[in-house]
Structure formats: C-alpha cells, structure tokens
Design a protein around this motif. Structure first.
Motif, PDB file in Angstrom:
ATOM      1  N   HIS A   2      42.759  80.035  76.503  1.00  0.00           N
ATOM      2  CA  HIS A   2      42.997  81.526  76.974  1.00  0.00           C
ATOM      3  C   HIS A   2      41.826  82.053  77.851  1.00  0.00           C
ATOM      4  CE1 HIS A   2      46.810  81.226  74.852  1.00  0.00           C
ATOM      5  NE2 HIS A   2      46.109  80.952  73.826  1.00  0.00           N
ATOM      6  N   HIS A   3      42.376  82.850  78.590  1.00  0.00           N
ATOM      7  CA  HIS A   3      41.360  83.287  79.698  1.00  0.00           C
ATOM      8  C   HIS A   3      41.693  85.027  79.736  1.00  0.00           C
ATOM      9  CE1 HIS A   3      40.037  79.501  81.102  1.00  0.00           C
ATOM     10  NE2 HIS A   3      41.060  79.203  81.406  1.00  0.00           N
ATOM     11  N   TRP A   4      40.812  85.690  79.063  1.00  0.00           N
ATOM     12  CA  TRP A   4      40.879  87.022  78.892  1.00  0.00           C
ATOM     13  C   TRP A   4      40.296  87.952  79.930  1.00  0.00           C
ATOM     14  CZ3 TRP A   4      43.648  89.044  74.666  1.00  0.00           C
ATOM     15  CH2 TRP A   4      43.763  88.246  73.688  1.00  0.00           C
ATOM     16  N   VAL A  33      50.795  96.386  83.903  1.00  0.00           N
ATOM     17  CA  VAL A  33      51.407  95.153  83.261  1.00  0.00           C
ATOM     18  C   VAL A  33      52.328  94.330  83.824  1.00  0.00           C
ATOM     19  CG1 VAL A  33      52.738  94.804  81.126  1.00  0.00           C
ATOM     20  CG2 VAL A  33      51.146  96.455  80.822  1.00  0.00           C
ATOM     21  N   GLU A  34      53.197  95.052  84.879  1.00  0.00           N
ATOM     22  CA  GLU A  34      54.048  94.289  85.963  1.00  0.00           C
ATOM     23  C   GLU A  34      53.190  93.155  86.653  1.00  0.00           C
ATOM     24  OE1 GLU A  34      57.582  94.854  89.245  1.00  0.00           O
ATOM     25  OE2 GLU A  34      56.435  96.660  88.139  1.00  0.00           O
ATOM     26  N   ALA A  35      52.216  93.753  87.160  1.00  0.00           N
ATOM     27  CA  ALA A  35      51.379  93.012  88.112  1.00  0.00           C
ATOM     28  C   ALA A  35      50.904  91.766  87.476  1.00  0.00           C
ATOM     29  CB  ALA A  35      50.411  93.725  88.716  1.00  0.00           C
ATOM     30  N   ALA A  36      50.468  92.002  85.987  1.00  0.00           N
ATOM     31  CA  ALA A  36      49.663  91.003  85.203  1.00  0.00           C
ATOM     32  C   ALA A  36      50.751  89.790  84.983  1.00  0.00           C
ATOM     33  CB  ALA A  36      49.186  91.371  83.931  1.00  0.00           C
ATOM     34  N   VAL A  37      52.155  90.210  84.442  1.00  0.00           N
ATOM     35  CA  VAL A  37      52.879  89.361  83.908  1.00  0.00           C
ATOM     36  C   VAL A  37      53.398  88.521  85.259  1.00  0.00           C
ATOM     37  CG1 VAL A  37      55.219  89.192  82.956  1.00  0.00           C
ATOM     38  CG2 VAL A  37      53.565  90.461  81.937  1.00  0.00           C
ATOM     39  N   ALA A  41      50.234  86.367  83.559  1.00  0.00           N
ATOM     40  CA  ALA A  41      49.748  86.792  82.052  1.00  0.00           C
ATOM     41  C   ALA A  41      50.694  86.313  81.082  1.00  0.00           C
ATOM     42  CB  ALA A  41      49.360  88.371  82.075  1.00  0.00           C
ATOM     43  N   VAL A  42      50.142  85.891  80.161  1.00  0.00           N
ATOM     44  CA  VAL A  42      51.067  85.400  78.743  1.00  0.00           C
ATOM     45  C   VAL A  42      50.867  86.249  77.575  1.00  0.00           C
ATOM     46  CG1 VAL A  42      50.909  82.908  79.436  1.00  0.00           C
ATOM     47  CG2 VAL A  42      49.090  83.979  77.980  1.00  0.00           C
ATOM     48  N   PHE A  43      50.105  87.289  77.656  1.00  0.00           N
ATOM     49  CA  PHE A  43      49.893  88.195  76.556  1.00  0.00           C
ATOM     50  C   PHE A  43      49.141  89.611  77.236  1.00  0.00           C
ATOM     51  CE2 PHE A  43      47.206  90.288  73.190  1.00  0.00           C
ATOM     52  CZ  PHE A  43      48.206  90.587  72.385  1.00  0.00           C
ATOM     53  N   TRP A  44      49.877  90.876  76.799  1.00  0.00           N
ATOM     54  CA  TRP A  44      48.659  91.944  77.082  1.00  0.00           C
ATOM     55  C   TRP A  44      49.079  92.772  75.809  1.00  0.00           C
ATOM     56  CZ3 TRP A  44      50.900  96.614  77.175  1.00  0.00           C
ATOM     57  CH2 TRP A  44      52.270  96.751  77.020  1.00  0.00           C
ATOM     58  N   VAL A  54      41.571 100.810  75.844  1.00  0.00           N
ATOM     59  CA  VAL A  54      41.453  99.505  76.216  1.00  0.00           C
ATOM     60  C   VAL A  54      42.638  98.757  76.585  1.00  0.00           C
ATOM     61  CG1 VAL A  54      40.553  97.250  75.361  1.00  0.00           C
ATOM     62  CG2 VAL A  54      39.579  99.511  74.704  1.00  0.00           C
ATOM     63  N   LEU A  55      42.799  98.012  77.743  1.00  0.00           N
ATOM     64  CA  LEU A  55      43.949  96.986  78.248  1.00  0.00           C
ATOM     65  C   LEU A  55      43.077  95.735  78.155  1.00  0.00           C
ATOM     66  CD1 LEU A  55      45.149  98.965  81.252  1.00  0.00           C
ATOM     67  CD2 LEU A  55      46.223  98.939  78.940  1.00  0.00           C
ATOM     68  N   GLU A  56      44.148  94.871  77.568  1.00  0.00           N
ATOM     69  CA  GLU A  56      43.617  93.204  77.320  1.00  0.00           C
ATOM     70  C   GLU A  56      44.833  92.615  78.092  1.00  0.00           C
ATOM     71  OE1 GLU A  56      40.761  93.365  73.435  1.00  0.00           O
ATOM     72  OE2 GLU A  56      42.870  93.299  73.179  1.00  0.00           O
ATOM     73  N   PHE A  57      44.476  91.445  78.792  1.00  0.00           N
ATOM     74  CA  PHE A  57      45.482  90.593  79.279  1.00  0.00           C
ATOM     75  C   PHE A  57      44.943  89.266  79.006  1.00  0.00           C
ATOM     76  CE2 PHE A  57      45.410  94.495  81.837  1.00  0.00           C
ATOM     77  CZ  PHE A  57      46.560  94.837  81.662  1.00  0.00           C
ATOM     78  N   THR A  58      45.786  88.385  78.832  1.00  0.00           N
ATOM     79  CA  THR A  58      45.460  86.826  78.562  1.00  0.00           C
ATOM     80  C   THR A  58      46.129  86.001  79.505  1.00  0.00           C
ATOM     81  OG1 THR A  58      45.384  87.323  76.222  1.00  0.00           O
ATOM     82  CG2 THR A  58      45.417  84.973  76.770  1.00  0.00           C
ATOM     83  N   PHE A  59      45.443  85.217  80.387  1.00  0.00           N
ATOM     84  CA  PHE A  59      46.051  84.341  81.191  1.00  0.00           C
ATOM     85  C   PHE A  59      45.807  82.797  80.990  1.00  0.00           C
ATOM     86  CE2 PHE A  59      45.286  88.015  83.311  1.00  0.00           C
ATOM     87  CZ  PHE A  59      46.191  88.554  84.172  1.00  0.00           C
ATOM     88  N   ALA A  60      46.653  81.969  81.233  1.00  0.00           N
ATOM     89  CA  ALA A  60      46.709  80.472  80.749  1.00  0.00           C
ATOM     90  C   ALA A  60      45.521  79.760  81.690  1.00  0.00           C
ATOM     91  CB  ALA A  60      48.033  79.864  81.088  1.00  0.00           C
ATOM     92  N   GLU A  61      45.357  80.160  82.885  1.00  0.00           N
ATOM     93  CA  GLU A  61      44.367  79.731  83.872  1.00  0.00           C
ATOM     94  C   GLU A  61      43.282  80.772  84.316  1.00  0.00           C
ATOM     95  OE1 GLU A  61      46.240  77.107  86.773  1.00  0.00           O
ATOM     96  OE2 GLU A  61      47.689  76.462  85.193  1.00  0.00           O
ATOM     97  N   GLU A  62      42.202  80.346  84.409  1.00  0.00           N
ATOM     98  CA  GLU A  62      41.042  81.154  85.044  1.00  0.00           C
ATOM     99  C   GLU A  62      41.273  81.687  86.410  1.00  0.00           C
ATOM    100  OE1 GLU A  62      36.283  81.178  85.424  1.00  0.00           O
ATOM    101  OE2 GLU A  62      37.396  79.359  84.936  1.00  0.00           O
TER     102      GLU A  62
END
Length: 140
Positions: A2-4, A33-37, A41-44, A54-62
């Motif tokens: 995961h890439h945070w 959040v809409e732009a991230a998903v 993004a697979v998680f926020w 604090v806002l945290e986002f997880t992406f499957a790829e860098e």
C-alpha cells in the motif's frame, strides 16, 4: 503493498476568517475524497484532533498516489487551509501521531536516599581473620 498519502492540517495561530482545520475539513473533505477514490484510492480515513485534522489515503500503486498528490483539486484545497505557510504537512506514509488513545502512566520518581536501610544486627560482629580470603570468626 500500500502507498499512503497523509495530509495534516493544523489550526494555526490566527485562522483566516475564523476558519479552523475542522472547518476546512468539512468544507473540502467530500471533494477531496471523491477525487482520491476516482483517482484509485482503496482506503481513506479522517482523524480529528485538538490541534487539527489528519486525512489519510491509501493507493494500490505509487503512480496513482503521486497523481493524486499533484491533482489540481488537492492543490486548491491545500491553498485554502487556515495557515498555508506552516499549518499543513503532506507526506507519503501513514502518520498522525502515535495512535495512543490514553495518556501514559507516570513513572515512579527516582530519589536518592528514599528507601530506608536495614538496621544493623548488634549480635553479629566480625572479628579476626585474613582480609584476603582467610577464615573469619563470628563473635556473638
């Protein structure tokens, strides 16, 4: 793997027009959040603290994370934080503090001479003998 991507927004010393970090999050969270998903993004998650949010986002790829980081919407949101100079952090890993929800218990105070020494036994007395290993005689 995961890439945070973590965005920390602080309240700032003098909020612009009364805007706090929580107010900024309420104003921008849905669009961010809409732009991230939409961007992969697979998680926020959002954490609100006494000092900010604090806002945290997880992406499957860098490359998806980096594209979101450079998106015009996130840049506009970061420009609108209460203190855009020193009130925002963006970094490529998970963050937001230690995660401890309860305060640490205080450790005992170490003070010299705080413990009482045992009272010497008057009945025992060492007498005679070699100080380098010879026999000692106990006198009662």
């Amino acid at each position: 793997m995961h890439h945070w991507l973590t965005v920390e927004v602080f309240d700032g010393d003098r909020p612009v027009a009364g805007l706090t970090a929580a107010g900024w999050a309420r104003a921008w969270q849905d669009r961010i959040v809409e732009a991230a998903v939409t961007g992969g993004a697979v998680f926020w998650d959002e954490h609100e603290h006494s000092w900010g949010v604090v806002l945290e986002f997880t992406f499957a790829e860098e490359n998806l994370r980096d594209a979101f980081r450079d998106s015009p919407l996130l840049r506009a949101a970061l420009d609108a934080v209460p203190d855009p100079v020193s009130g925002v952090l963006v970094y490529p890993h998970r963050g937001g503090g230690t995660g401890i929800r309860q305060p640490r218990r205080p450790r005992p105070v170490v003070q010299g001479g705080a413990a009482a020494l045992p009272v010497p036994d008057d009945e025992r007395f060492l007498g005679g003998g070699d100080p380098f290993g010879g026999p000692f005689v106990t006198v009662a």
